[in-house]
Design an enzyme around this catalytic site. Structure first.
Site, short mmCIF file in Angstrom:
data_model
loop_
_atom_site.label_atom_id
_atom_site.label_comp_id
_atom_site.label_asym_id
_atom_site.label_seq_id
_atom_site.Cartn_x
_atom_site.Cartn_y
_atom_site.Cartn_z
N HIS A 1 0.82 -1.21 0.00
CA HIS A 1 0.00 0.00 0.00
C HIS A 1 0.86 1.27 0.00
O HIS A 1 0.43 2.30 -0.54
CB HIS A 1 -0.95 -0.01 1.19
CG HIS A 1 -2.12 -0.92 1.00
ND1 HIS A 1 -3.41 -0.47 0.86
CD2 HIS A 1 -2.19 -2.28 0.91
CE1 HIS A 1 -4.23 -1.49 0.69
NE2 HIS A 1 -3.50 -2.61 0.72
N ASP A 2 2.02 1.23 0.60
CA ASP A 2 2.92 2.38 0.54
C ASP A 2 3.56 2.50 -0.84
O ASP A 2 3.59 3.59 -1.43
CB ASP A 2 4.01 2.27 1.60
CG ASP A 2 4.88 3.52 1.67
OD1 ASP A 2 4.32 4.63 1.66
OD2 ASP A 2 6.11 3.39 1.72
N SER B 1 5.29 7.52 2.79
CA SER B 1 4.30 8.60 2.90
C SER B 1 3.05 8.16 3.63
O SER B 1 2.39 8.97 4.29
CB SER B 1 3.94 9.14 1.51
OG SER B 1 3.23 8.18 0.74
N ASP C 1 -6.86 -18.49 3.16
CA ASP C 1 -6.74 -19.93 2.94
C ASP C 1 -6.71 -20.64 4.29
O ASP C 1 -6.77 -19.98 5.34
CB ASP C 1 -5.54 -20.29 2.05
CG ASP C 1 -4.18 -20.15 2.73
OD1 ASP C 1 -4.12 -19.88 3.94
OD2 ASP C 1 -3.16 -20.31 2.03
#
EC number: 1.11.1.-
Length: 364
Positions: free
Chosen positions: A73-74, A96, A219
Site C-alpha cells: 500500500h505504501d 508517505s 486460505d
C-alpha cells in the site's frame, strides 16, 4: 489526526537525509553481528526490538500479515502517468503512508491500515530510521516469521522527505481485473507480476471488507507460506462467511475462510489464470517470483545505487510446509480450472481432521 507534538516529531524525522552507501566490505556490529555494510548495524537493533515487541516473539500473526500488506500500500501509490501529465504521481516506497497517515488513511483502499501504522511508527522514531525504510524492513521480517517464508531483499537509505500520495492508486478488491492490471501497469508491472504480488495472500486475512469477522484468512494455512491460497481460490464457492456478502467479496469454499472478489476474478481471467495455476505446480518458483517482485516494489521511486544493501539482516525463515492439497471433503470436480493451455495439477485430498486442526490453530 496527529497531535501537535507528534507532528513535530514527524517534521523532525523528515529532516533525515538518505544514507550514503558505505564502502566497507564487512562490518562487525556492537552486538557481535556481522554484516556486509556498517550502515546496516542499526537494523540488528531494530530487528531485536520488533521481533520481541511488534511480532510477539517472532510470530507469523496479524502484525506480520498487516506489515506485509503495508509494503504494497505504501509502494504501489506511484504513477508515472500522473507525473507525465504534470501532476504529482506519488513517491513510491517512500513511507508517505506513515508520514501522512491523516491524509492517506482516508483513502478507501487503505481502510484498516491505521492500526499497524500506529504500532510501527514508534519503532521508526525510536531507532531514528526513516518511515520508508522501516515499512520495507518490518514487512520483510514479518513474512520471514512464517513457515517456509521468503527472504526479501532489503535496501536502506530512504529519507523522510515525502508528500501525501494521490488517492485511487491502490486497487480495491471490488475493481475489475482490467482496472487492476492497468493500475499496476502504470507502476511498471506486467500481468504475471500482479499474480506474483498476490502470493502475499497465502499469509493474509481480511479485516475491513466485512468488519464483523476480522482476521478471517484467505486460505486454511495462514501461517504457512505455501501455495494453498492458489488452490483454494480456485474452488467453487458455496459459503458466505459473515452475515452477508459485502462489496469486494465473493462466496468462500470453506468455513472460516474469506475470498476477495479480485482474487476470484484474477485467478480465472485469461490474462492471469495460467500464471495463477503455475504457482501451485512449483513452490520454489513461487518463492523466487515473490522475492523478486516485492524487491521491485520496495525500490519504486528510488535509485537502487543510492541505497545500502542490508538484506543480510533479514532472518531466514524456518519450518516446513505441505505440498498443495485439496481440503477435506473436496475433489478435483470442485476446482474451477481456468488455464486453457495447461491441465490443472492433480492434488491429493486431506482427511477431515487435517482441516479441522488448521482452523483450530488459526482460531488460537
Amino acid at each position: 489526526m496527529f497531535s501537535k507534538a507528534l507532528l513535530s516529531i514527524v517534521a523532525l524525522a523528515a529532516s533525515f537525509t538518505a544514507a550514503v552507501p558505505s564502502t566497507s566490505k564487512r562490518a562487525t556490529c556492537s552486538g557481535g553481528q556481522t554484516t556486509a555494510n556498517d550502515a546496516c548495524c542499526v537494523w540488528f537493533d531494530v530487528l531485536d526490538d520488533i521481533q520481541t515487541n511488534l511480532f510477539h516473539g517472532g510470530e507469523c500473526g496479524e502484525n506480520a500479515h498487516e506489515s506485509l500488506r503495508l509494503i504494497f500500500h505504501d509502494a504501489i501509490a506511484f504513477s508515472p502517468a500522473l507525473t507525465a501529465a504534470g501532476q504529482f504521481g506519488g513517491g513510491g516506497a517512500d513511507g508517505s503512508i506513515m508520514a501522512h497517515t491523516d491524509v492517506e488513511i482516508q483513502f478507501a483502499a487503505n481502510n484498516g491500515l491505521d492500526e499497524i501504522i500506529e504500532e510501527q511508527r514508534p519503532f521508526a522514531l525510536k531507532h531514528n530510521v526513516s518511515f520508508g525504510d522501516f515499512i520495507q524492513f518490518a514487512g520483510a521480517v514479518g513474512v520471514a516469521n512464517c513457515n517456509g517464508g521468503p527472504q526479501i531483499g532489503f535496501f536502506a537509505g530512504r529519507s523522510n522527505d515525502s508528500q501525501p500520495a494521490p488517492d485511487k492508486l491502490v486497487p480495491l478488491p471490488s475493481d475489475s481485473v482490467t482496472d487492476i492490471l492497468a493500475r499496476v501497469a502504470d507502476a511498471g508491472f506486467a500481468p504475471v507480476e500482479l499474480v506474483w504480488m498476490l502470493i502475499s495472500h497465502t499469509v493474509a486475512a481480511q479485516d475491513k471488507v466485512d468488519d464483523s469477522i476480522p482476521g478471517t484468512p484467505f486460505d486454511s494455512t495462514p501461517s504457512d507460506f505455501d501455495a494453498q491460497f492458489f488452490v483454494e481460490s480456485m474452488l467453487n464457492g458455496t459459503i458466505t462467511p459473515g452475515s452477508a456478502l459485502h462489496d469486494g467479496e465473493v462466496q468462500s469454499p470453506l468455513p472460516g475462510e474469506f475470498r476477495l472478489q479480485s482474487d476470484f476474478l484474477i485467478g480465472r481471467d485469461s490474462r492471469t489464470s495460467c500464471e495463477w495455476q503455475k504457482m501451485i505446480a512449483d513452490r520454489a518458483n513461487m518463492l523466487q517470483k515473490f522475492e523478486q517482485t516485492v524487491l521491485k516494489l520496495s525500490l519504486l521511486g528510488f535509485d537502487k545505487t543510492t541505497l545500502t544493501d542490508c538484506s543480510d539482516v533479514i532472518p531466514i525463515a524456518t519450518g516446513t510446509v505441505a505440498d498443495p492439497f485439496l481440503p477435506a471433503g473436496k475433489t478435483m470436480v470442485d476446482i474451477e480450472a481456468a488455464c486453457a493451455s495447461t491441465p490443472f495439477p492433480t492434488l491429493s485430498a486431506q482427511p477431515g481432521e487435517f482441516l479441522a486442526a488448521c482452523l483450530a490453530e488459526h482460531a488460537r
